[in-house]
Write an enzyme that holds these catalytic residues in place. Structure first.
Site, PDB file in Angstrom:
ATOM      1  N   CYS A 289     -68.785  -2.666 -85.921  1.00  0.00           N
ATOM      2  CA  CYS A 289     -69.686  -3.815 -85.861  1.00  0.00           C
ATOM      3  C   CYS A 289     -68.941  -5.150 -85.855  1.00  0.00           C
ATOM      4  CB  CYS A 289     -70.712  -3.775 -86.985  1.00  0.00           C
ATOM      5  SG  CYS A 289     -70.029  -3.571 -88.626  1.00  0.00           S
TER       6      CYS A 289
ATOM      7  N   HIS B 125     -79.389  -6.892 -85.936  1.00  0.00           N
ATOM      8  CA  HIS B 125     -77.963  -6.562 -85.913  1.00  0.00           C
ATOM      9  C   HIS B 125     -77.660  -5.605 -84.752  1.00  0.00           C
ATOM     10  CE1 HIS B 125     -73.989  -5.476 -86.992  1.00  0.00           C
ATOM     11  NE2 HIS B 125     -74.225  -4.662 -88.007  1.00  0.00           N
TER      12      HIS B 125
END
Length: 379
Positions: free
Chosen positions: A86, A338
């Site tokens: 991420c 996200h």
């Protein structure tokens, strides 16, 4: 050493998992952003040295190269796709900036993309060529050896327990994120970041995960995901789809081409931490970054830490002594979403549009036990 500056940044609105963007592959999510840059900066697009994009759960191949070709950019422009989980989007921005600093090129497009909705199913290959058992599907690849590879939710619980982050603090922070995001949607700050796109004949220009209408008391009604824990669906981010692109170039060239404001990349740090506590990565990353640049936390006007879970952001805030007036002042991923490989680039995009701020940091806690932080100033 050459100086690298970010002169333009745009993103799509972020769709929720299975939402408005569910049918779009990563290269299709990126296409309108590339076309926007191509139309707005035609004299720059012809000078691109490389396209650098972050991606985590994509459909395979080199998505950066596929996407630029899908958007009609020249065949001569190369592309590279980065996977630091991420942190990939933030890594792609730093990669481009470092290449400019080193003199390897002068113009880059960097960013990230993710379609969690279109992520391929994964099947483990059997050990035997004569295997008769049914295929075993799995959600994600491992981040670390089996005994040190908690789920992201368990990792957040580990951080909450070690740093004594209560359920109440987590819910309060999540509520804050939604309220600040809603406030900055209403006043137009966040709309600057977003390139409206047409999806099935409708304009899509608003993040789908935002729930500003939920009363504060309702956050406490959600059950913990893990029995006896404190992490809930309300104080965790959602899975999302979306894309982000930034135009980065050598500073003197930027001035020559008429760019008058943006972000100057100063430095970046990546560190490793115990993989059982991945969300705490921003603490040593930011600490090292400050030390290396002879700064203190008080010298930084804005600090953007990706909001995967309230637990980890609150723990980082407490450990680094970050004030509320510095941290995620327009809200964050708990509200906006996200999209893994795009989120780090989104943090930098947000800093880009904070025109009244001079010294800023973007940081990520990363699966597998990593922390990444980048320092920017206004130019």
């Amino acid at each position: 050493m050459n100086q690298a500056v970010i002169v333009a940044a745009k993103r799509t609105a972020f769709g929720k998992y299975g939402g408005t963007l569910k049918h779009l592959e990563p290269e299709q999510l990126l296409k309108p952003l590339f076309q926007h840059f191509k139309e707005k900066y035609p004299e720059v697009i012809s000078k691109i040295d490389d396209v650098v994009l972050g991606n985590v759960v994509g459909n395979g191949g080199n998505i950066a190269r596929k996407a630029l070709l899908e958007a009609g950019l020249k065949d001569s422009i190369p592309g590279v796709t980065i996977d630091r989980q991420c942190g990939s989007g933030l890594e792609s921005v730093q990669y481009a900036c470092r290449m400019i600093q080193a003199g390897a090129g002068k113009v880059y497009i960097a960013g990230g993309v993710e379609s969690t909705s279109r992520a391929p199913w994964k099947i483990k290959r059997p050990h035997s060529v004569y295997e008769t058992a049914l295929p075993e599907f799995y959600e994600r690849a491992s981040f670390a050896p089996e005994m040190s590879d908690p789920s992201m939710i368990q990792g957040a619980e580990n951080v909450a327990k070690m740093y004594d982050v209560s359920r109440e603090l987590q819910d309060e922070f999540a509520y804050r994120s939604h309220q600040l995001t809603a406030e900055n949607v209403k006043n137009g700050n966040i709309s600057q970041e977003i390139l409206p796109i047409t999806v099935k004949g409708e304009i899509f220009n608003t993040d789908e995960s935002l729930k500003s209408h939920i009363p504060k008391d309702n956050f406490g009604r959600f059950k913990p995901v893990i029995k006896g824990g404190t992490v809930t669906a309300a104080n965790s981010c959602m899975k999302n789809d979306g894309a982000v692109l930034l135009l980065i170039m050598e500073k003197d060239m930027a001035y020559e081409l008429g760019f008058e404001h943006g972000l100057l990349f100063k430095d970046g740090v990546t560190v490793g931490v115990d993989s059982n506590f991945p969300g705490i990565g921003p603490v040593p990353a930011i600490s090292n970054l400050l030390k290396r640049n002879q700064l203190t936390i008080e010298n930084i006007e804005v600090i953007e830490i990706n909001e995967a879970f309230s637990a980890q952001v609150v723990a980082c805030q407490q450990a680094l002594n970050i004030s509320n007036t510095q941290l995620n002042i327009w809200g964050g991923a708990l509200a906006s979403g996200h999209p893994y490989g795009a989120s780090g680039a989104q943090l930098v995009t947000r800093l880009f549009y904070m025109f009244d701020k001079e010294t800023m940091i973007a940081s990520m806690g990363i699966g597998g036990g990593l922390g990444n932080a980048a320092l920017f100033t206004r130019f």
